[in-house]
Structures are given as C-alpha cells and as structure tokens.
Motif scaffolding. Structure first.
Motif, short mmCIF file in Angstrom:
data_model
loop_
_atom_site.label_atom_id
_atom_site.label_comp_id
_atom_site.label_asym_id
_atom_site.label_seq_id
_atom_site.Cartn_x
_atom_site.Cartn_y
_atom_site.Cartn_z
N GLY A 52 8.40 -16.06 -2.96
CA GLY A 52 8.64 -17.13 -2.00
C GLY A 52 9.10 -16.67 -0.63
O GLY A 52 9.31 -17.48 0.27
N VAL A 53 9.25 -15.36 -0.46
CA VAL A 53 9.74 -14.81 0.81
C VAL A 53 8.55 -14.34 1.65
O VAL A 53 7.73 -13.55 1.17
CB VAL A 53 10.69 -13.62 0.54
N PRO A 54 8.43 -14.82 2.89
CA PRO A 54 7.32 -14.35 3.73
C PRO A 54 7.56 -12.93 4.22
O PRO A 54 8.68 -12.57 4.60
CB PRO A 54 7.35 -15.33 4.92
N ILE A 55 6.53 -12.10 4.16
CA ILE A 55 6.67 -10.69 4.55
C ILE A 55 5.58 -10.35 5.55
O ILE A 55 4.40 -10.61 5.31
CB ILE A 55 6.58 -9.78 3.29
N ARG A 56 6.00 -9.76 6.66
CA ARG A 56 5.09 -9.38 7.73
C ARG A 56 4.36 -8.08 7.39
O ARG A 56 4.96 -7.17 6.81
CB ARG A 56 5.88 -9.13 9.02
N SER A 57 3.12 -8.00 7.83
CA SER A 57 2.38 -6.75 7.72
C SER A 57 3.20 -5.61 8.33
O SER A 57 3.89 -5.83 9.33
CB SER A 57 1.05 -6.89 8.46
N THR B 272 4.48 -0.21 1.64
CA THR B 272 4.37 -0.86 2.94
C THR B 272 3.48 -2.09 2.80
O THR B 272 2.40 -1.99 2.18
CB THR B 272 3.73 0.11 3.97
N ALA B 273 3.92 -3.22 3.34
CA ALA B 273 3.06 -4.41 3.31
C ALA B 273 1.83 -4.12 4.18
O ALA B 273 1.96 -3.83 5.36
CB ALA B 273 3.81 -5.62 3.84
N GLY B 274 0.67 -4.15 3.55
CA GLY B 274 -0.57 -3.84 4.27
C GLY B 274 -1.08 -5.02 5.08
O GLY B 274 -1.96 -4.87 5.92
N ARG B 275 -0.53 -6.20 4.79
CA ARG B 275 -0.93 -7.43 5.50
C ARG B 275 0.23 -8.43 5.38
O ARG B 275 1.14 -8.22 4.59
CB ARG B 275 -2.21 -8.00 4.88
N LEU C 174 10.51 6.20 3.93
CA LEU C 174 10.90 5.28 5.00
C LEU C 174 9.91 5.28 6.17
O LEU C 174 9.68 4.25 6.81
CB LEU C 174 12.31 5.67 5.49
N ALA C 175 9.31 6.42 6.46
CA ALA C 175 8.40 6.52 7.60
C ALA C 175 7.13 5.69 7.35
O ALA C 175 6.62 5.67 6.24
CB ALA C 175 8.03 7.97 7.84
N ASN C 176 6.66 5.01 8.38
CA ASN C 176 5.41 4.27 8.30
C ASN C 176 4.30 5.10 8.95
O ASN C 176 4.28 5.26 10.17
CB ASN C 176 5.55 2.92 9.01
N PHE C 177 3.40 5.64 8.13
CA PHE C 177 2.37 6.54 8.65
C PHE C 177 1.39 5.82 9.57
O PHE C 177 0.59 6.46 10.26
CB PHE C 177 1.58 7.21 7.50
N ARG C 178 1.42 4.48 9.56
CA ARG C 178 0.52 3.78 10.49
C ARG C 178 1.08 3.83 11.91
O ARG C 178 0.35 3.58 12.87
CB ARG C 178 0.31 2.33 10.04
N ILE D 270 0.83 -1.21 0.00
CA ILE D 270 0.00 0.00 0.00
C ILE D 270 0.87 1.26 0.00
O ILE D 270 2.05 1.23 0.34
CB ILE D 270 -0.96 0.01 1.21
N SER D 271 0.22 2.38 -0.39
CA SER D 271 0.89 3.67 -0.41
C SER D 271 0.42 4.59 0.73
O SER D 271 1.09 5.56 1.05
CB SER D 271 0.63 4.37 -1.75
N SER D 272 -0.73 4.28 1.32
CA SER D 272 -1.30 5.18 2.33
C SER D 272 -0.47 5.21 3.62
O SER D 272 -0.65 6.09 4.44
CB SER D 272 -2.74 4.80 2.64
N ALA D 273 0.43 4.24 3.80
CA ALA D 273 1.33 4.28 4.96
C ALA D 273 2.61 5.03 4.61
O ALA D 273 3.61 4.94 5.32
CB ALA D 273 1.64 2.86 5.43
N GLY D 274 2.59 5.78 3.49
CA GLY D 274 3.73 6.59 3.08
C GLY D 274 4.58 5.87 2.06
O GLY D 274 4.69 4.65 2.08
#
Lengths: 106, 399
Positions: free
Chosen positions: B300-305, B291-294, B72-76, B65-69
């Motif tokens: 093949g790489v697991p990515i955390r929200s 930013t990974a939204g979920r 580098l900053a995570n707007f969430r 997503i883009s809404s979290a910026g």
C-alpha cells in the motif's frame, strides 16, 4: 480460492486452498505437508520440492524453464516425464482441482 | 536520492553504525513494528524488515531490480567501484545466462561428487583440533575449513588463499555506505587485487574444477571469453567469507546453547537441520538492497522509480509474524523459509555447497565431541553486510 490435492506416497491425500499466484511449494510448506522439503525456499536450487503431476495437468502447467530442467536432473527419486518442481508451479484458476503425487524421497 | 512519501514511518538510526551492527536485533524489532515499509532518512532509502515484505521484494525481480546494484549505490546514477557482477548485480537475460551455468556447476549432483572429499577434510581437521583441545573456533575451524575445501573445488592455487578473506570482507562492506569499515577494508584489499584477477584466469585453475568448468561453457558457446573470468570472480568473492561466518555463527550458537548441543550430540542426523536453524538465528548475510526499477506500490506504500530498498534478511528470520518463538534457538525447528540465502531468482546459487560444508562440520563435531565449552566472550568483526566473528575461544571435549 482454488484448491489442489497432494497425494503422499502411501496414498494419503491432502487438499490445499492455494491463493492464485502462490507456488504449490509455498502452499505445501505453509501447511506443513510432509514430503516437501523445499530447502532452498523456492530458488530452483535444491530439487527437494519434486512432485509428479497428473497426466491431465501437464498441458495446463507453465512450461519447464531451463533452470528447472537442469535441476530436475538432480532429483533424489526417479525423474519421470511428469516430474516438476513445485516451487516453479504458481497457482492459477486453470489449475483448480488438479492432483500432484509426492515422490518417495526428496 | 528520490522523493519518498511523507506518511511512511521514519526510523532515525543508521543500520551501518557500529552499534547497530554489533547488536541488530532490537533495531530489527523496532523496524518491523513501525510498519511493512519504513523510511531511513540518513540514506534516503526505504527498508523492509518483515518476512512477508522481504520475501515479496526478493521475489519480484521485475519491479525490484538488481542491475542497479544490490548495495547502497545506484548504478543507474553512480559509477560502481568494480565492474558489476554478471549474476548478483544483473537482471535477466544476462542473469539467466550466468545462473544457468553456475547453477549446473553447483548443483545437488555436484554435491554428491564432492561430498566424500569434503567429509575427509572435515574429519582430519576436527581430529587435529581435538588433540589441541583449546581452539579459536573462527580462525581454526570457521575459516580453516571453507578456505581449504572450497578453493580446492574451484581449482585454485594453494598460495595466498587467505587473500580471499580480505577480498570477501571488502566486497560485503562495499554494499553499505562509504564508512570507516569500507575504507579500512578497501585499504587492506588494494594490494591483493592483482592476485584475485590473476587467479580468475583459466591457466591458473585446475582442469576439471569449478573455475575450469566455467571456461568449458565458453567452449560450448554458452558464455563469452570476457564473461568467464568475471564469473570465477563471483566464486572467489561470494564463496568463502559467507560460509566462514555461517560455520562460525553455528559454533557460537551451539556453544551457547548446551541443551541444543546435547540434542545434536545424541543425534548427529540433526546436523543439517541444526545448521539451517543457525542460519536463521544468526544470519551470516544480514542485508541486501534492491532498486525500484519503476514507480510501484508495496504493502500500500507508493514507491518512486530509482528508490533504493534495503531488505533486512536477518530481521525476516526473526519476525514473529512468520515464526513461533523466533528468538529461541531450536535445532529441531523447521527453519526452511529463512531469508539468509535470499529467495527467488537471485537466491544464493552456492547454497547446496554451503549446506554441505555446514552439515559436515556439525555432524563430524556431533560424533567426536561431547561438549563445546566457550572460554570467554567472542570478538565481533563488524561488516556492513555480514554477521561475523573475529575470534571465538573454545575448548573441545572429546566424546
């Protein structure tokens, strides 16, 4: 892999195997098909991947979203009822075997 | 900072350091070769540097997503330094509202209308520079041209336009960490903030210009009163420093590849393609974050929200998995598919205007200039996001 046919204005027919989920534009550009410029790379910003869908295809294609509708007003060649931007048409099994005709100019 | 799986290849350099920003290409290669997704522990982020994954991330806006910026900053979890952009730092449906209006204002139809005016300015400017002979390609051409034509089209006042350079420099530095580059840029821009906001107001915009057309969308109910000045701000932040560097980098490429210049001079119709190739070869915009939204998986790489994901646009542009001889500057190459304008839903909304500016400068030069001679090495202007030059001494030889 399902295939689609692209017909050049001169009548030359190119058949492409298109992975499900890939846009017709992407498949055409990857195969180096002349007549699809796709300057914006699939952002629905340039109207240079314009195609005419065959009548039989129309009901099976994804509906035209507002951004594509606006951009279709900017095509270099005539906009017809069967005009689509090929970057907005993603391949599905349901589209297998359909034909798209390329315009004279992009 | 989020958990990052232990088995992802680690790269231990800082992509916002002076060394990286000065000459990024070897770092890019090392990241591409390390794997489809790499881990940069210094910032607790993941990054993609190959064309396939850069394209993949940018086109999967539901996951990345883009809404979290898009910095580098995570707007969430962190407060943004300015109110987030309603188009760049937004997801649908807000993004769709903004994009529909801006996409119409900046459409290929618009380009047909402004083309003659943009052409006239390019010819007058280049004629003047030819009389002068020796020029700074960055200040007198790369900056001068966009700073004239684009604000004219937006409908901005003549006074203080150079403020847009400092503003753009700050906005693009702000997508990186709070390093010295950002601190210095923020200091320069602080006294100019009022000027920027004042010039986003309708009474200060020429009726009929791009800015005024945004306010017309308020009248038709497509946008609200509060959205309009925010979208004018997007023109001011994204519309100048990007094309300034697109043109500056193109001049640098052509001055340094006389064989390619000769081809362009012999056939000015190659101007559009030449500009496209220079965008690929020296990407004016080097990186953007998502930013990974979920929780999800990529290659093949697991990515955390909430994991920040850095996409290296400039590296995708030179990925040998995508391009033949990617490190060769070749104006006859079909360079479409480069990532300099991004890709997908968030692909640069002003790209048709950027291409117009680049094409007109290069085609006018191609017709009137026989040779562009570099008079010494260029000076870089380091920026956390942009590939920029501070100066480029050149001698123009008339045709």
């Amino acid at each position: 892999m399902p295939e689609v046919h692209l017909i050049q204005p001169g009548g030359l027919r190119v058949t492409l195997d298109v992975p499900v989920g890939t846009s017709i534009m992407q498949a055409a550009v990857s195969a180096g098909v002349a007549g699809i410029l796709a300057e914006c790379g699939g952002s629905c910003m340039c109207a240079t991947c314009h195609v005419y869908a065959e009548e039989a295809a129309l009901a099976r294609l994804p509906p035209v979203q507002p951004a594509e509708h606006e951009m279709l007003a900017c095509t270099a060649d005539e906009r017809r009822p069967n005009s689509r931007l090929s970057c907005q048409v993603k391949m599905t099994d349901d589209l297998a075997g359909l034909s798209f005709t390329l315009p004279e100019i992009q | 900072m989020t958990d990052i799986a232990a088995n992802i290849p680690v790269v231990d350099f800082d992509p916002f350091s002076d060394a990286f920003l000065t000459d990024p290409y070897d770092y890019h290669r090392r990241m591409r070769d390390a794997g489809p997704v790499v881990h940069i522990p210094k910032y607790g982020i993941l990054a993609v540097a190959r064309h396939a994954e850069v394209h993949g991330v940018l086109n999967d806006w539901q996951t990345f997503i883009s809404s979290a910026g898009v910095g580098l900053a995570n707007f969430r979890t962190e407060k943004p330094f300015r109110p987030p952009s309603l188009i760049l730092e937004a997801d649908p449906p807000q993004h769709t509202r903004s994009r529909t209006v801006l996409g119409r204002i900046l459409s290929p139809k618009t380009v047909q209308q402004i083309r003659a005016q943009f052409q006239e300015v390019a010819e007058a400017l280049i004629d003047r520079l030819l009389e002068q002979g020796t020029i700074d390609g960055v200040k007198e051409l790369g900056e001068a041209y966009p700073l004239k034509v684009f604000p004219d089209a937006v409908g901005l006042t003549e006074d203080g336009r150079e403020n847009l350079l400092a503003y753009g420099d700050m906005v693009f530095n702000a997508f990186g960490p709070r390093n010295q580059l950002l601190i210095n840029a923020a200091k320069r821009v602080e006294p100019l903030t009022d000027w920027i906001m004042t010039n986003c107001q309708r009474q200060n915009l020429r009726p009929g210009g791009f800015g005024d057309q945004i306010y017309q969308a308020v009248e038709t109910g497509e946008l609200t009163e509060t959205e309009a000045p925010m979208l004018v701000r997007s023109f001011l932040s994204a519309g100048v420093d990007t094309t300034v560097n697109g043109i500056g980098n193109a001049l640098w490429c052509l001055a340094n590849h006389p064989d390619q210049w000769d081809k362009l001079h012999a056939n000015p119709a190659l101007a559009r393609q030449a500009f496209e190739e220079s965008l690929r070869f020296e990407a004016a915009v080097q990186t953007f974050f998502r930013t990974a939204g979920r929780d999800c998986e990529l290659a093949g790489v697991p990515i955390r929200s909430d994991t920040k994901m850095l996409t290296f646009l400039a590296s995708a542009n030179r990925d040998p998995r995508q391009w033949q001889n990617p490190d060769v500057f070749d104006i006859e190459r079909r360079a479409t598919g480069h990532m300099t304008f991004g890709s997908g839903l968030h692909g640069c909304v002003g790209q048709v205007v950027a291409r117009l500016e680049g094409e007109l400068i290069l085609s006018t030069l191609a017709r009137r200039v026989r040779r562009i001679e570099p008079l010494g090495p260029p000076t870089r202007r380091l920026n956390n996001t942009l590939r920029a030059l501070a100066s480029l001494p050149l001698k123009l030889h008339a045709a």
